[in-house]
Write an enzyme that holds these catalytic residues in place. Structure first.
Site, PDB file in Angstrom:
ATOM      1  N   CYS A  16       0.584  -0.941  -0.017  1.00 45.47           N
ATOM      2  CA  CYS A  16       0.301   0.390  -0.165  1.00 45.47           C
ATOM      3  C   CYS A  16       0.519   1.350  -0.159  1.00 45.47           C
ATOM      4  CB  CYS A  16      -1.133  -0.069   0.738  1.00 45.47           C
ATOM      5  SG  CYS A  16      -2.197  -1.477   1.160  1.00 45.47           S
TER       6      CYS A  16
ATOM      7  N   ARG B 208      -7.781  -4.114  -3.236  1.00 45.56           N
ATOM      8  CA  ARG B 208      -7.501  -3.191  -4.016  1.00 45.56           C
ATOM      9  C   ARG B 208      -8.341  -2.555  -5.343  1.00 45.56           C
ATOM     10  NH1 ARG B 208      -2.354  -2.126  -1.886  1.00 45.56           N
ATOM     11  NH2 ARG B 208      -1.675  -4.759  -0.979  1.00 45.56           N
TER      12      ARG B 208
HETATM   13  C1  BEZ Z   1       0.278  -4.374   1.765  1.00 45.99           C
HETATM   14  O1  BEZ Z   1       1.320  -4.641   1.968  1.00 45.99           O
HETATM   15  O2  BEZ Z   1       0.158  -3.207   1.548  1.00 45.99           O
HETATM   16  C2  BEZ Z   1       0.066  -5.729   2.478  1.00 45.99           C
HETATM   17  C3  BEZ Z   1      -0.109  -7.655   2.073  1.00 45.99           C
HETATM   18  C4  BEZ Z   1      -1.099  -7.928   1.889  1.00 45.99           C
HETATM   19  C5  BEZ Z   1      -2.403  -7.808   2.644  1.00 45.99           C
HETATM   20  C6  BEZ Z   1      -2.828  -6.456   2.997  1.00 45.99           C
HETATM   21  C7  BEZ Z   1      -1.131  -5.133   2.912  1.00 45.99           C
END
Ligand code: BEZ
Length: 235
Positions: free
Chosen positions: A50, A133
């Site tokens: 993110c 997402r």
């Molecule tokens: C992230 O790195 O943004 C992420 C990865 C797995 C689950 C939720 C967020």
């Protein structure tokens, strides 16, 4: 009991909501009437994928603005978490040549998941507690024109979101469709022939400016400058 998940659809009005954001209150999509807007969700603040996405989108914000499109983010975190995360991004994170990145677009707090559920961002097979997402490209009349969902582990391609926006605007402005991997300056696709005589004329090369691979598959040229002149704001 099985949970009912509502999924907005392309061609429908974007579901309405009011919410608190890092830039004050928001009345969506009303307050964006007359402008394109991309509403997107991310799973959680202070997570690496993110963070890479937010830095990338924020670094491209002026480019989207020039194309008449505002950005609005959302996660099911609270406002203070959002503020702290955006401050950390600006003050501490350097990534792929980006640093000191200020996220100026609003980030919606949605602890109740009310908005996320309206937009089908909670997909229990992936997570009950985090939004996937999701990306909604919404036109100036508040109609959803494109929907993209990615899972938690997969960061989005923001060049593709920009390409999709420009392609949608090109379709609207010029009444054409855009083929695979299209970019401004590439040939565009015109509507398939709707009658036998049109099909015949096209195959006989009687419609000027068209190149037909077959009666149903005709393209034409639109210069890159003509497209960008229409779909980007004048500087
Ligand atoms: C992230 O790195 O943004 C992420 C990865 C797995 C689950 C939720 C967020």
């Amino acid at each position: 009991m099985e949970q009912v998940v509502s999924m907005p659809r392309i061609g429908e009005k974007a579901p309405e909501f009011k919410a608190v954001t890092t830039q004050g209150n928001i009345d969506f999509p009303k307050q964006y009437e007359g402008s394109w807007v991309i509403l997107f969700s991310h799973p959680a603040d202070f997570t690496p994928v993110c963070t890479s996405e937010f830095m990338t989108f924020a670094a491209m914000e002026d480019k989207f603005e020039e194309a008449g499109c505002k950005l609005v983010g959302l996660s099911v975190d609270g406002l203070y978490s959002h503020i702290a995360w955006l401050r950390t991004i600006k003050e501490k994170i350097e990534y792929r040549g980006m640093k000191n990145i200020e996220v100026k677009f609003p980030l919606i707090e949605d602890i109740t998941m009310e908005v996320a559920k309206k937009y089908g961002m909670i997909q229990p097979g992936e997570s009950n507690t985090k939004a996937v997402r999701a990306v909604f490209i919404i036109d100036p009349k508040g109609v959803i024109r494109t929907i993209i969902y990615y899972p938690l582990s997969l960061g989005r391609n923001f060049d593709e979101l920009y390409r999709a926006l420009i392609a949608l605007k090109t379709s609207d402005e010029f009444g054409v469709a855009t083929p695979a991997d299209w970019r401004p300056g590439d040939d565009v696709i015109i509507s398939p022939a709707g009658s036998c005589s049109t099909a015949q004329n096209r195959m006989e090369g009687k419609e000027e400016g068209l190149e037909c691979k077959d009666w149903f598959f005709c393209t034409k040229k639109i210069a890159k400058e003509d497209i960008l002149g229409k779909v980007l704001k004048k500087k």
